[in-house]
Design a protein around this motif. Sequence first.
Motif, mmCIF file in Angstrom:
data_model
loop_
_atom_site.group_PDB
_atom_site.id
_atom_site.type_symbol
_atom_site.label_atom_id
_atom_site.label_comp_id
_atom_site.label_asym_id
_atom_site.label_seq_id
_atom_site.Cartn_x
_atom_site.Cartn_y
_atom_site.Cartn_z
ATOM 1 N N LYS A 1 -8.746 -33.433 18.660
ATOM 2 C CA LYS A 1 -9.025 -33.405 20.078
ATOM 3 C C LYS A 1 -8.359 -32.991 21.099
ATOM 4 O O LYS A 1 -8.725 -32.256 22.007
ATOM 5 C CB LYS A 1 -9.637 -34.929 20.251
ATOM 6 C CG LYS A 1 -10.730 -35.694 19.463
ATOM 7 C CD LYS A 1 -10.803 -37.074 19.902
ATOM 8 C CE LYS A 1 -12.474 -37.609 19.173
ATOM 9 N NZ LYS A 1 -12.477 -39.127 19.454
ATOM 10 N N SER A 2 -6.901 -33.128 20.733
ATOM 11 C CA SER A 2 -5.933 -32.518 21.737
ATOM 12 C C SER A 2 -6.005 -31.153 21.624
ATOM 13 O O SER A 2 -6.073 -30.255 22.803
ATOM 14 C CB SER A 2 -4.697 -33.031 21.381
ATOM 15 O OG SER A 2 -4.391 -34.486 21.646
ATOM 16 N N LEU A 3 -6.260 -30.614 20.425
ATOM 17 C CA LEU A 3 -6.483 -28.954 20.396
ATOM 18 C C LEU A 3 -7.557 -28.614 20.839
ATOM 19 O O LEU A 3 -7.719 -27.527 21.590
ATOM 20 C CB LEU A 3 -6.160 -28.716 18.839
ATOM 21 C CG LEU A 3 -5.736 -27.182 18.818
ATOM 22 C CD1 LEU A 3 -4.412 -26.833 19.160
ATOM 23 C CD2 LEU A 3 -5.715 -27.064 17.146
ATOM 24 N N GLU A 4 -8.639 -29.441 20.667
ATOM 25 C CA GLU A 4 -9.955 -29.003 21.284
ATOM 26 C C GLU A 4 -9.716 -28.651 22.992
ATOM 27 O O GLU A 4 -10.246 -28.134 23.394
ATOM 28 C CB GLU A 4 -11.127 -29.757 21.190
ATOM 29 C CG GLU A 4 -11.746 -29.531 19.674
ATOM 30 C CD GLU A 4 -12.838 -30.512 19.480
ATOM 31 O OE1 GLU A 4 -13.975 -29.952 19.418
ATOM 32 O OE2 GLU A 4 -12.747 -31.583 19.600
ATOM 33 N N LYS A 5 -9.119 -29.821 23.328
ATOM 34 C CA LYS A 5 -8.680 -29.806 25.015
ATOM 35 C C LYS A 5 -7.729 -28.569 25.263
ATOM 36 O O LYS A 5 -8.211 -28.009 26.405
ATOM 37 C CB LYS A 5 -8.171 -31.179 25.214
ATOM 38 C CG LYS A 5 -7.982 -31.253 26.732
ATOM 39 C CD LYS A 5 -7.315 -32.636 27.073
ATOM 40 C CE LYS A 5 -7.258 -32.944 28.732
ATOM 41 N NZ LYS A 5 -6.538 -34.061 29.063
ATOM 42 N N LYS A 6 -6.918 -28.192 24.307
ATOM 43 C CA LYS A 6 -6.218 -27.234 24.699
ATOM 44 C C LYS A 6 -6.883 -26.037 24.768
ATOM 45 O O LYS A 6 -6.627 -25.120 25.405
ATOM 46 C CB LYS A 6 -5.085 -27.000 23.714
ATOM 47 C CG LYS A 6 -4.233 -25.974 23.662
ATOM 48 C CD LYS A 6 -3.156 -25.716 24.809
ATOM 49 C CE LYS A 6 -2.335 -24.666 24.573
ATOM 50 N NZ LYS A 6 -1.198 -24.553 25.716
ATOM 51 N N SER A 7 -7.907 -25.642 24.096
ATOM 52 C CA SER A 7 -8.713 -24.622 23.614
ATOM 53 C C SER A 7 -9.569 -24.492 24.785
ATOM 54 O O SER A 7 -9.995 -23.183 25.177
ATOM 55 C CB SER A 7 -9.617 -24.727 22.640
ATOM 56 O OG SER A 7 -10.703 -25.667 22.678
ATOM 57 N N GLN A 8 -9.720 -25.295 25.683
ATOM 58 C CA GLN A 8 -10.529 -25.311 27.224
ATOM 59 C C GLN A 8 -9.444 -24.789 28.216
ATOM 60 O O GLN A 8 -10.260 -24.177 29.375
ATOM 61 C CB GLN A 8 -10.867 -26.560 27.730
ATOM 62 C CG GLN A 8 -11.888 -27.145 26.438
ATOM 63 C CD GLN A 8 -12.956 -26.409 26.126
ATOM 64 O OE1 GLN A 8 -13.813 -25.741 27.097
ATOM 65 N NE2 GLN A 8 -13.522 -26.366 24.801
ATOM 66 N N GLU A 9 -8.251 -24.493 28.012
ATOM 67 C CA GLU A 9 -7.503 -23.817 29.075
ATOM 68 C C GLU A 9 -7.689 -22.383 29.218
ATOM 69 O O GLU A 9 -8.413 -21.710 28.219
ATOM 70 C CB GLU A 9 -6.155 -23.796 28.506
ATOM 71 C CG GLU A 9 -5.452 -25.418 28.584
ATOM 72 C CD GLU A 9 -4.295 -25.769 28.099
ATOM 73 O OE1 GLU A 9 -3.553 -24.567 28.049
ATOM 74 O OE2 GLU A 9 -3.736 -26.732 28.206
ATOM 75 N N PRO A 10 -7.571 -21.907 30.203
ATOM 76 C CA PRO A 10 -7.513 -20.270 30.445
ATOM 77 C C PRO A 10 -6.523 -19.573 29.512
ATOM 78 O O PRO A 10 -5.521 -20.038 28.996
ATOM 79 C CB PRO A 10 -7.157 -20.099 31.900
ATOM 80 C CG PRO A 10 -7.250 -21.224 32.407
ATOM 81 C CD PRO A 10 -6.763 -22.304 31.482
ATOM 82 N N PHE A 11 -7.080 -18.247 29.071
ATOM 83 C CA PHE A 11 -6.397 -17.466 28.362
ATOM 84 C C PHE A 11 -5.988 -17.900 26.728
ATOM 85 O O PHE A 11 -5.003 -17.590 26.165
ATOM 86 C CB PHE A 11 -4.996 -17.036 28.878
ATOM 87 C CG PHE A 11 -5.254 -16.554 30.250
ATOM 88 C CD1 PHE A 11 -5.912 -15.560 30.363
ATOM 89 C CD2 PHE A 11 -4.653 -17.526 31.326
ATOM 90 C CE1 PHE A 11 -5.865 -14.899 31.870
ATOM 91 C CE2 PHE A 11 -4.920 -16.964 32.644
ATOM 92 C CZ PHE A 11 -5.407 -15.882 32.961
ATOM 93 N N ILE A 12 -7.114 -18.850 26.204
ATOM 94 C CA ILE A 12 -6.988 -19.169 24.867
ATOM 95 C C ILE A 12 -7.860 -17.982 24.158
ATOM 96 O O ILE A 12 -8.939 -17.840 24.381
ATOM 97 C CB ILE A 12 -7.610 -20.553 24.663
ATOM 98 C CG1 ILE A 12 -6.705 -21.613 25.386
ATOM 99 C CG2 ILE A 12 -7.806 -20.740 23.103
ATOM 100 C CD1 ILE A 12 -5.304 -21.619 24.700
#
Length: 424
Positions: free
Chosen positions: A115-126
Amino acid sequence: MKRSLLGIILAFSTAGVIATNVDAKAYQDIYEQQDQQEIQIKEVLASEFISADDHKLLKQGLERIEKAEQKETRRSLRSMMAEEEKHLSEVQKHLNSKEAQVAKSEFTQLMKDLKSLEKKSQEPFIVAEDSKQIEELKKELTNLSAAQKVQPIRILSSELSNLSTQMSDNQSLLIDSIDELKELNKLAEDLSKKKYLLTSDKEALKNDEKENAKYFEDADNFELVKSRKSDSKELIERLQTKQEETEHDFQENESQTNELIQSTSSLLSEGDLTSEEKDKLNGASQTLSNSLKMDNYEPGDLAKNYETLQTKYDEFLGNSNQRISEAKKKAEQEAAEKTAREKEEAAKQQTAQQASSASSPSSGSTSSPTLSGEWYQAPSGYKFLKVSSGKTYGQVKNPNNFSLITATEAANYSPGHGNGSAKQ
C-alpha cells in the motif's frame, strides 16, 4: 559399512550373544535409518521457528542415540529411535504452527508495504512500467493470502523491496531529465532574444518550450523525455549556429547593402534605363531589401543578393551614363545648329533692313554711324553685329564688316569683348 563392526560386536557381547553377519547387516540397517533421522533432526534444529524447549529436547535425544549406538541392542535402539521420531513429529507440528503465524504476520506487513508503494506510485515522475509491476505484485499477493509458509511471502517481499528501490531510482533519474529540459528552455529563451534570429525561428523556439513544459509537472516515460530532450537540443544548436552565421552576414554586408539600395533607388529615378532594365533592377533591389529585413532569409543571403544587385547596378549604370552622354551630345549639337540658323536668319533680316534703310530718304540722319576719330559709333538704339561670331558692339573701325541692328534685336545675341577692330 558406515558403523564400526567393533561397535556391533561390543553390543552383542554386552547382551551375551555371538554376533553374526546377519546380525551385523540388521544393525547396519538401523544405523542407516538413524542417519536419515539425524538429518531430519538437524534440519529442524536449524529452523528459525523452533522454540528453545523443542531445540533442547531434540538435541538431547540426538546425543542419547549417538551414545547408545555402540552399546545398545537393536531393540533398545529401535525404541530410542521411535521415541525420537515421536519428538520430531511433535516439534514439526510446533514449527508448522509457528511458521504459519510468522507467515500471517509477514503477509500483513507485506500488504502494508505494498500500500505504501502504491501511494508512492501516485507521486509525479514515477515511471509507468514501475507502476505496472505493482499491479502484478498485487495479484501475486492475493494468491498468498492463505500461505502457511514464509518463503513465498519473503520472495514477494524481496521483489517488492527491489521494486521500491527501482521506483525511487527511476524517479530521481526522470526528475534529472526534466531538469535538463528546463535548462534547455532557458537556453531557448536566451536565444530568442538575439537580434539576428528570424521570426519563424523564434516561433519554433517558443513552440519547443511549450512542448518541454508539458513534462515539467509530471512524466512517466523515459523514452518520451529522452526523445524530447534530443529534439529540443538539436533545434537549439541548429538555430544557434544559424543566428551566428546571420550575425556575421549582417556585420559584413549591412552597411554597404544600405548604400547600394539607396544608389539603386537614385539610378531608378534619375537614370536613363529601359523598361527591362528597370524591372531587373527593381527585382534585385527588392530581393536584397527582403534579405535586409530577414524576410525569407537564409544565412549568407545578404552577401549573395548584394553581389547580384551590385552586378546589375554597375551594368545598368554604365548603360544609363552612355545614353545620357549621347543625348547630351545630340542636344548640344542641335542647339548649336539652331543657334547658327537663328544667327543666319538674323543676319539676313539685318541686311534686308539695312538695304531698306539705305533706300529710305528719312532714315539717313537717324541710322547712320557717327565717326569719332578712327571709330564709328552706332546710332542711338542700335548695335553693330558680327554675323560670323554672333557678338554685338557699340563702336567699330570698319562698319562694312558688321551689320547694324536695333538694340531690341541685339538682345538675342551676346556682347563681344573689345579688340583692335571693335569695342563696346
